[in-house]
Design an enzyme around this catalytic site. Structure first.
Site, PDB file in Angstrom:
ATOM      1  N   ARG A  51      94.662 -32.683   0.386  1.00 27.18           N
ATOM      2  CA  ARG A  51      94.614 -31.714  -0.705  1.00 27.18           C
ATOM      3  C   ARG A  51      93.984 -30.427  -0.155  1.00 27.18           C
ATOM      4  O   ARG A  51      93.507 -30.387   0.959  1.00 27.18           O
ATOM      5  CB  ARG A  51      93.820 -32.260  -1.887  1.00 27.18           C
ATOM      6  CG  ARG A  51      92.523 -32.903  -1.456  1.00 27.18           C
ATOM      7  CD  ARG A  51      91.398 -32.696  -2.381  1.00 27.18           C
ATOM      8  NE  ARG A  51      91.047 -31.302  -2.561  1.00 27.18           N
ATOM      9  CZ  ARG A  51      90.400 -30.553  -1.669  1.00 27.18           C
ATOM     10  NH1 ARG A  51      90.038 -31.029  -0.482  1.00 27.18           N
ATOM     11  NH2 ARG A  51      90.108 -29.298  -1.933  1.00 27.18           N
ATOM     12  N   GLY A  52      93.994 -29.397  -1.032  1.00 25.24           N
ATOM     13  CA  GLY A  52      93.495 -28.102  -0.582  1.00 25.24           C
ATOM     14  C   GLY A  52      94.676 -27.311  -0.067  1.00 25.24           C
ATOM     15  O   GLY A  52      95.547 -27.850   0.655  1.00 25.24           O
ATOM     16  N   ALA A  53      94.714 -26.015  -0.444  1.00 19.59           N
ATOM     17  CA  ALA A  53      95.917 -25.206  -0.226  1.00 19.59           C
ATOM     18  C   ALA A  53      96.466 -25.277   1.212  1.00 19.59           C
ATOM     19  O   ALA A  53      97.651 -25.579   1.425  1.00 19.59           O
ATOM     20  CB  ALA A  53      95.607 -23.761  -0.614  1.00 19.59           C
ATOM     21  N   ASP A 237      94.041 -20.925  -4.578  1.00 20.31           N
ATOM     22  CA  ASP A 237      95.305 -21.663  -4.437  1.00 20.31           C
ATOM     23  C   ASP A 237      96.506 -20.732  -4.498  1.00 20.31           C
ATOM     24  O   ASP A 237      97.544 -20.997  -3.891  1.00 20.31           O
ATOM     25  CB  ASP A 237      95.390 -22.750  -5.505  1.00 20.31           C
ATOM     26  CG  ASP A 237      94.377 -23.837  -5.200  1.00 20.31           C
ATOM     27  OD1 ASP A 237      93.224 -23.710  -5.636  1.00 20.31           O
ATOM     28  OD2 ASP A 237      94.722 -24.781  -4.465  1.00 20.31           O
TER      29      ASP A 237
HETATM   30  O1  MRU Z   1      93.449 -29.754  -6.464  1.00 23.95           O
HETATM   31  P1  MRU Z   1      92.930 -29.462  -5.093  1.00 23.95           P
HETATM   32  O2  MRU Z   1      91.731 -30.236  -4.717  1.00 23.95           O
HETATM   33  O3  MRU Z   1      94.018 -29.488  -4.054  1.00 23.95           O
HETATM   34  O4  MRU Z   1      92.509 -27.965  -5.264  1.00 23.95           O
HETATM   35  C1  MRU Z   1      92.417 -27.108  -4.242  1.00 23.95           C
HETATM   36  C2  MRU Z   1      91.028 -26.713  -4.114  1.00 23.95           C
HETATM   37  O5  MRU Z   1      90.235 -27.454  -3.608  1.00 23.95           O
HETATM   38  C3  MRU Z   1      90.595 -25.461  -4.527  1.00 23.95           C
HETATM   39  O6  MRU Z   1      90.998 -24.934  -5.662  1.00 23.95           O
HETATM   40  C4  MRU Z   1      90.122 -24.649  -3.383  1.00 23.95           C
HETATM   41  O7  MRU Z   1      89.071 -23.884  -3.767  1.00 23.95           O
HETATM   42  C5  MRU Z   1      91.202 -23.846  -2.729  1.00 23.95           C
HETATM   43  S1  MRU Z   1      91.976 -24.707  -1.483  1.00 23.95           S
HETATM   44  C6  MRU Z   1      91.492 -23.895  -0.003  1.00 23.95           C
END
Ligand code: MRU
Length: 352
Positions: A51-53, A237
């Protein structure tokens, strides 16, 4: 970044296998999950094993490559198009997923043969992966300049190396400051409902030996009011052309509180998170996830990791995964090209 002294990235590819740090198992267990097909890699994005962008961007690129490598001369165009479509359905908000899948698709479509497509797609997938490593490092370099000695930083969710392959976006300036001896202190929002702050960011910071504490999501205003927070840094994101930013649910309220308390609020992101085709935050699709993520929590029991119910079965829940922070609450974006103001002109200038 290092885990028990050994260097890891959040996801990588060896031969035809995508390997990923299993983020569902952290912080209780550190384990690597393997995926041998694009379907398994897409499922790992959907169920948030990764997960995470940035990390879903890199995993999506590798997944398209897996689809291509599992094809033949006759079916490679059809197979890879189908995989790209399905991978793009896994999560709707993070721009990086679409950027990575579409970039891979372009490489495949412009190739004149199966052999050429494999060569070009492989090059592209690893370029995307490498670009996240580079972006994290550069964000760290620029963002470090914003942190004074002993800076007290608030961050939300996990925009660490687990979310951006390496270094992270929001955490990269903190890691750079810490390695430079500035001794930052980090307030980590726990980040309900999935607790990415408490489970992932706190774990990352502990691995790097950075002083921190986890706070309940509703405690940030209290610490801001008491003058205990110098700066807020979050990830993103998707960033619209006017600077409105989609990030983990709860980011918006932190930005309003920061403005009210005169605290700078920065958003750190690679260029692939900026979506210049989306004019404002109103156009961004917010992912709605299962209500069970709110109704249940996963934790370490006496004998094993288990999921427990925390509400009465008679209650229902709503679970938007992201919210929009209007650009007027954002002091600046920390990007690999430097720090910019949240305006159309400055965002456009990133791509010149
Ligand atoms: O739903 P997720 O955990 O994939 O969400 C992404 C995130 O963790 C955030 O929104 C984050 O701050 C950006 S991802 C670099």
């Amino acid at each position: 970044m290092k885990v028990n002294g050994k260097n890891y990235q959040a996801a990588w590819m060896q031969e035809n296998t995508v390997k990923m740090v299993d983020q569902l198992a952290l912080p209780f267990r550190f384990r690597i999950k393997k995926s041998d097909s694009w379907q398994e890699s897409a499922a790992a994005i959907r169920d948030m094993t990764v997960r995470g962008a940035g990390t879903i961007g890199a995993t999506a690129a590798f997944a398209v490559l897996q689809a291509l490598l599992a094809s033949n001369q006759k079916n490679y165009l059809k197979n890879s198009r189908h995989a790209v479509q399905e991978i793009k359905k896994t999560r709707p908000t993070a721009n990086d997923l679409f950027y990575a899948a579409d970039s891979m698709s372009m490489e495949i479509n412009k190739s004149n043969s199966f052999e050429e497509a494999k060569k070009n797609a492989k090059k592209k997938a690893f370029e995307i992966f490498e670009s996240y490593l580079e972006s994290g490092k550069k964000i760290g370099l620029h963002g470090n300049a914003l942190l004074k000695k002993n800076a007290r930083v608030l961050t939300h969710c996990n925009a660490g190396w687990l979310a951006l392959v390496d270094w992270g976006s929001a955490t990269a300036p903190i890691y750079a400051a810490s390695r430079g001896g500035k001794k930052p202190f980090v307030f980590v929002d726990e980040t309900r409902p999935r607790l990415q702050g408490a489970k992932l960011t706190a774990w990352e910071l502990a691995q790097e030996k950075i002083a921190h504490c986890v706070i309940a999501d509703n405690a940030a205003g209290h610490f801001m009011q008491k003058g205990e927070i110098d700066i807020v840094i979050t990830g993103a994101d998707r960033i619209a052309l006017n600077g409105d930013t989609a990030n983990k649910i709860g980011t918006y309220e932190k930005s309003v509180l920061a403005k009210e308390n005169g605290i700078p609020f920065y958003v750190a992101a690679p260029l692939s998170t900026f979506d210049t085709h989306t004019l404002s935050g109103k156009e961004i699709i917010i992912e709605e996830r299962s209500q069970s993520e709110v109704l249940r929590v996963l934790g370490q029991g006496k004998k094993r990791v288990e999921e427990v119910e925390i509400y009465s079965k008679k209650s229902t829940a709503k679970n938007p995964a992201f919210d929009i922070t209007p650009s007027k609450y954002i002091t600046g974006f920390i990007t690999p090209k430097g720090i910019i103001k949240p305006t159309k002109n400055e965002i456009r200038s990133l791509f010149k």
